[in-house]
Design an enzyme around this catalytic site. Structure first.
Site, PDB file in Angstrom:
ATOM      1  N   LYS A  34     -17.577  -0.850   5.300  1.00 51.35           N
ATOM      2  CA  LYS A  34     -17.948  -1.869   4.316  1.00 51.35           C
ATOM      3  C   LYS A  34     -19.457  -1.881   4.039  1.00 51.35           C
ATOM      4  CE  LYS A  34     -17.131  -6.750   3.364  1.00 51.35           C
ATOM      5  NZ  LYS A  34     -16.534  -8.000   3.849  1.00 51.35           N
TER       6      LYS A  34
ATOM      7  N   PHE B 123     -11.999  -7.115  13.976  1.00 54.87           N
ATOM      8  CA  PHE B 123     -10.897  -7.598  13.156  1.00 54.87           C
ATOM      9  C   PHE B 123     -10.540  -6.554  12.095  1.00 54.87           C
ATOM     10  CE2 PHE B 123      -9.451  -9.992   9.335  1.00 54.87           C
ATOM     11  CZ  PHE B 123      -8.204 -10.345   9.843  1.00 54.87           C
ATOM     12  N   GLN B 124      -9.277  -6.196  12.040  1.00 55.86           N
ATOM     13  CA  GLN B 124      -8.747  -5.195  11.104  1.00 55.86           C
ATOM     14  C   GLN B 124      -9.440  -3.837  11.217  1.00 55.86           C
ATOM     15  OE1 GLN B 124      -8.468  -7.063   7.184  1.00 55.86           O
ATOM     16  NE2 GLN B 124      -6.438  -7.803   7.745  1.00 55.86           N
TER      17      GLN B 124
ATOM     18  N   GLU C 298       0.824  -1.215   0.000  1.00 50.98           N
ATOM     19  CA  GLU C 298       0.000   0.000   0.000  1.00 50.98           C
ATOM     20  C   GLU C 298       0.858   1.265   0.000  1.00 50.98           C
ATOM     21  OE1 GLU C 298      -0.465  -2.591   1.943  1.00 50.98           O
ATOM     22  OE2 GLU C 298      -2.529  -3.291   1.732  1.00 50.98           O
TER      23      GLU C 298
ATOM     24  N   MET D 243      24.080   9.092   1.895  1.00 51.18           N
ATOM     25  CA  MET D 243      23.923  10.415   2.484  1.00 51.18           C
ATOM     26  C   MET D 243      24.216  10.389   3.981  1.00 51.18           C
ATOM     27  SD  MET D 243      23.487  13.475   1.893  1.00 51.18           S
ATOM     28  CE  MET D 243      22.520  14.109   0.535  1.00 51.18           C
TER      29      MET D 243
HETATM   30  C1  LIG Z   1      12.402   5.977   5.219  1.00 57.34           C
HETATM   31  C2  LIG Z   1      13.690   6.642   5.526  1.00 57.34           C
HETATM   32  N1  LIG Z   1      14.534   6.087   6.423  1.00 57.34           N
HETATM   33  C3  LIG Z   1      15.713   6.678   6.693  1.00 57.34           C
HETATM   34  C4  LIG Z   1      16.083   7.850   6.087  1.00 57.34           C
HETATM   35  C5  LIG Z   1      17.403   8.523   6.419  1.00 57.34           C
HETATM   36  N2  LIG Z   1      18.243   8.589   5.232  1.00 57.34           N
HETATM   37  C6  LIG Z   1      18.332   9.673   4.446  1.00 57.34           C
HETATM   38  S1  LIG Z   1      19.299   9.459   3.123  1.00 57.34           S
HETATM   39  C7  LIG Z   1      19.667   7.894   3.587  1.00 57.34           C
HETATM   40  C8  LIG Z   1      20.583   7.045   2.753  1.00 57.34           C
HETATM   41  C9  LIG Z   1      20.017   6.724   1.445  1.00 57.34           C
HETATM   42  O1  LIG Z   1      20.806   5.738   0.862  1.00 57.34           O
HETATM   43  P1  LIG Z   1      20.646   5.330  -0.651  1.00 57.34           P
HETATM   44  O2  LIG Z   1      19.215   5.177  -0.992  1.00 57.34           O
HETATM   45  O3  LIG Z   1      21.529   4.172  -0.935  1.00 57.34           O
HETATM   46  O4  LIG Z   1      21.124   6.618  -1.436  1.00 57.34           O
HETATM   47  P2  LIG Z   1      22.555   7.329  -1.479  1.00 57.34           P
HETATM   48  O5  LIG Z   1      22.570   8.361  -0.426  1.00 57.34           O
HETATM   49  O6  LIG Z   1      23.601   6.273  -1.257  1.00 57.34           O
HETATM   50  O7  LIG Z   1      22.596   7.903  -2.842  1.00 57.34           O
HETATM   51  C10 LIG Z   1      19.026   7.563   4.770  1.00 57.34           C
HETATM   52  C11 LIG Z   1      19.181   6.272   5.470  1.00 57.34           C
HETATM   53  C12 LIG Z   1      15.140   8.401   5.189  1.00 57.34           C
HETATM   54  N3  LIG Z   1      15.371   9.560   4.556  1.00 57.34           N
HETATM   55  N4  LIG Z   1      13.986   7.774   4.909  1.00 57.34           N
END
Ligand SMILES: Cc1ncc(C[n+]2csc(CCOP(=O)(O)OP(=O)(O)O)c2C)c(N)n1
Lengths: 180, 549
Positions: free
Chosen positions: B142, B92-93, B30, B450
């Site tokens: 529903k 339920f749900q 979803e 990042m």
């Molecule tokens: C759902 C979620 N969890 C954690 C983060 C924290 N976060 C921001 S950027 C990042 C790394 C992203 O890694 P990747 O998708 O491999 O991209 P890259 O930075 O290596 O290009 C994280 C963990 C986030 N933005 N969103």
């Protein structure tokens, strides 16, 4: 910035969940609501909400704008600082013995409060007024022993002939930036 | 619409085939449905629709709804609910999805009776797309779905509490025009509000008439043509050096359809320190929230700019523009440094060349997102689709799917990270089942890049929980019956992109990029924009050899 008490008056749709939406905006900003009073307004299907909160003017203005965006909030004003009539109602159940009863009645009389219930060892007093008046009465009665107290929270109205539905919103204020 | 069925939605799905004009796409989760509706909405400007069953289906939508809320995306989230007599009994749900989503929806409805359904839907769509758009939730029990009622579609809506401001206040317009006409070093910062309002043309006219340089927010990218001489790129945390210098030195900042997010202001007290600020936005609650405005204008951006146009004198700011050009030379962004490794900036640049800037680029969240924002040149509103406010990893693939469904005429490229992709990778199956030809460029660095970058710069390279393994993406794609290839060398980049474009259907390229490449420029968190750090001249990488790949 100093926090002060603000009085917000809102006209809202009379529907389930509206209060929930409003209150959740205060919660998100960590406001503690002093009081909130809800009842019908002069227009069918619209309710009137009076909220008393403590906050800086900027904080309260931000939450007011946010509240104004709620679809179910038809109008909302911060009427703090205007000429107001503000009233609250309190019911106070106070212990009373044959020795203290007349003294309590006298206090009630001074405050133009009504006795609404008499039991074997208590009196229940109904008082209307602004918060200060109720607080003073409360202090005076304290020594007798208070069993229970119920307060409605303030409802307020701006003085003069204009009704809140006819009020127009003021345009946004220009603020001068503080520059470093 | 994008959805996923369940017990509480059965009556809905039962009647769906009777409406051949509705295309329903079954996602694999979803969250994917919500992001797909979001991507669809951003690519088309229309309302995106997603749906889920009660309970877990509804809670799985939550991230996607929050994402749409923070980026002002018009969306309807339809959730099935248990029958009315079960509500409030922990059936339920049964879950109170309206309560859960209260702070992340523009509005919501629990549709408690059949006769008012038509009015509810009309209102919900109107609220979702008008004014400042946002997600609207309709929770539908529903037994209401199976109830019978006469179809009454109201002619007019009755929403006394809903205000959509249009035209700005005339006095404030005059004040603004005066400031603009007098400014020596004016600057426009444009945000997503320009795209929402469809006001790109008005923005361009204003900028050209008064010769005002334009910078954008992340989500404002595309609202002003990328190649335009007055475009100075994105500002803020990973903005261009020259955009941040322009902010530092401008004497008038005209903020249009943007909300001064902390990612663009940096340290607020040092933001645009010499400037007076004109803030134009539809939402009065945004004005003065983070940065006070000298001239606040509440109104539809397009309408305000049109009115303003008449009050603005034709003007030239040659010295100021020359100064900006000087900074552009001093702080070039597109300089791609020497490296034996495969550089992500180079890949994005090649992608731009190959697609001639005509693709819709959708991103995940992380370094790759910033590289895509910096190194692709976007010419049209809606051509850059990215999760800004919430920064939701996993947004990319489903959003790209939604964008392609909305704009089948356009090439849609997903630029994703190996981490982000793994959060919603299951949607590859949706691409195949519904034949959605998204092209995917995975910038695979073996890290949550990042976050690793922050550890690198601010936590002494203490790389904890950021090295991330990934499956062989090509094998995974293959298992889903999607073609793809892995690229490790510079000279393979362009042919791979060409191959992907020529391929009929979805295609995945796994680019094995330099693992420890950082995004520059960068404004350190909490610092002023002007304190941006640039790409160090030479980076010695000891980690590279021990990297888990
Ligand atoms: C759902 C979620 N969890 C954690 C983060 C924290 N976060 C921001 S950027 C990042 C790394 C992203 O890694 P990747 O998708 O491999 O991209 P890259 O930075 O290596 O290009 C994280 C963990 C986030 N933005 N969103």
């Amino acid at each position: 910035m100093a926090t002060t008490k603000h009085t917000l008056v809102a006209i809202v749709n009379d529907k389930p969940g509206v209060l929930n939406r409003m209150v959740s905006l205060f919660r998100r900003r960590n406001f503690n609501i002093d009081s909130i009073a809800v009842g019908h307004s002069e227009v069918p299907h619209l309710s009137r909400v009076t909220v008393i909160v403590n906050g800086t003017t900027a904080m309260v203005e931000q939450v007011r704008k946010q509240l104004d965006k709620l679809i179910d909030v038809v109008k909302i004003f911060d009427i703090t600082g205007e000429k107001l009539t503000g009233r609250e109602l309190a019911l106070i159940k106070v212990k009373a013995t044959s020795a203290t009863r007349s003294e309590i009645l006298e206090i009630a009389d001074i405050f133009r409060a009504n006795i609404v219930d008499v039991a074997s060892d208590t009196l229940t007093i109904e008082i209307t007024g602004d918060e200060d008046k109720i607080d003073s009465m409360f202090k005076l009665l304290h020594g007798f022993g208070i069993r229970e107290i119920a307060r409605t929270g303030r409802v307020a109205m701006v003085r003069g002939s204009l009704g809140v539905m006819r009020r127009v919103e003021k345009p946004l204020k220009t603020r001068v930036r503080k520059q470093s | 619409m994008f959805g996923f069925p369940g017990g509480a939605l059965l009556p809905f799905y039962d009647t769906l085939p009777q409406y051949s004009q509705i295309r329903h796409i079954l996602t694999r989760h979803e969250q994917g449905a919500a992001h797909a509706a979001d991507g669809y909405a951003r690519a088309t400007g229309k309302v995106g629709v997603c749906m889920a069953t009660s309970g877990p289906g509804a809670t799985n939508l939550v991230t996607g709804i929050a994402n749409a809320y923070l980026d002002s995306v018009p969306m309807i989230a339809l959730t099935g609910q248990v029958a009315r007599h079960f509500i409030g009994k922990d059936a339920f749900q049964e879950i109170d999805i309206t309560g859960i989503t209260l702070p992340i929806t523009k509005h919501s409805y629990v549709a408690m009776d059949a006769p008012s359904l038509a009015a509810t839907f009309k209102e919900a769509f109107y609220i979702a797309r008008s004014g400042r758009p946002g997600p609207v939730l309709i929770d539908l029990p529903k037994d209401v779905m199976t109830d019978q009622a006469e179809f009454v579609y109201p002619e007019k809506l009755d929403l006394p509490g809903y205000k959509v401001p249009r035209q700005g206040h005339p006095t404030q317009l005059k004040n603004a025009a005066k400031l603009i006409n007098e400014a020596k070093q004016p600057l426009i910062v444009a945000g997503r509000g320009v795209i929402i309002s469809g006001a790109s043309e008005e923005l361009k006219e204003l900028a050209e008439k008064a010769q005002i340089p334009v910078i954008t927010t992340l989500l404002g990218i595309g609202c002003f043509p990328g190649g335009h001489i007055l475009n100075y790129g994105m500002a803020g945390m990973h903005g261009t050096g020259y955009a941040n210098k322009a902010l530092e030195n401008c004497d008038l900042l005209i903020a249009i359809g943007m909300r001064f997010d902390d990612r663009i202001t940096g340290k607020v007290s040092a933001f645009a320190p010499k400037a007076k600020i004109i803030h134009i936005d539809l939402d009065p609650a945004e004005i003065g929230k983070n940065v006070p405005a000298n001239v606040p204008i509440v109104g539809d951006v397009g309408a305000v700019l049109q009115a303003m146009q008449k009050l603005i004198e034709t003007n030239r700011h040659i010295d100021w523009i020359q100064q900006l050009e000087e900074w552009r030379k001093q702080h070039p962004l597109l300089d791609i440094h020497d490296s034996e490794g495969l550089l992500p900036q180079y890949i994005i640049h090649e992608l731009y060349e190959a697609t001639q800037g005509d693709a819709i680029v959708v991103t995940g969240v992380g370094q790759h997102q910033m590289w895509a924002a910096q190194h692709y040149t976007f010419h049209e509103p809606g051509s850059f689709i990215s999760s800004g406010g919430l920064g939701t990893m996993g947004f990319g693939l489903p959003a790209a799917m939604g964008a392609k469904v909305g704009r089948p005429d356009k090439a849609v490229w997903l630029v994703d990270g190996d981490g982000s992709l793994q959060m919603t990778i299951q949607e590859l199956a949706t691409l195949v089942q519904d034949n959605i030809a998204v092209k995917m460029a995975i910038l695979n660095n073996g890290f949550l890049g990042m976050v690793r970058q922050w550890q690198d710069l601010f936590y002494k390279k203490n790389y904890v929980a950021t090295p991330i393994s990934c499956p062989d993406f090509i094998k995974v794609a293959d298992a889903y019956r999607i073609s793809g290839l892995t690229v490790t060398k510079r000279e393979e980049v362009s042919p791979a992109i060409e191959q992907a474009m020529a391929h009929d259907g979805p295609f995945l390229i796994n680019f094995m990029i330099e693992p420890e490449e950082n995004v520059y420029p960068m404004v350190p968190p909490g610092a002023a924009n002007i304190e941006f750090i640039e790409q160090p001249k030479k980076e010695v990488s000891s980690w590279r050899r021990q990297s888990i790949r």
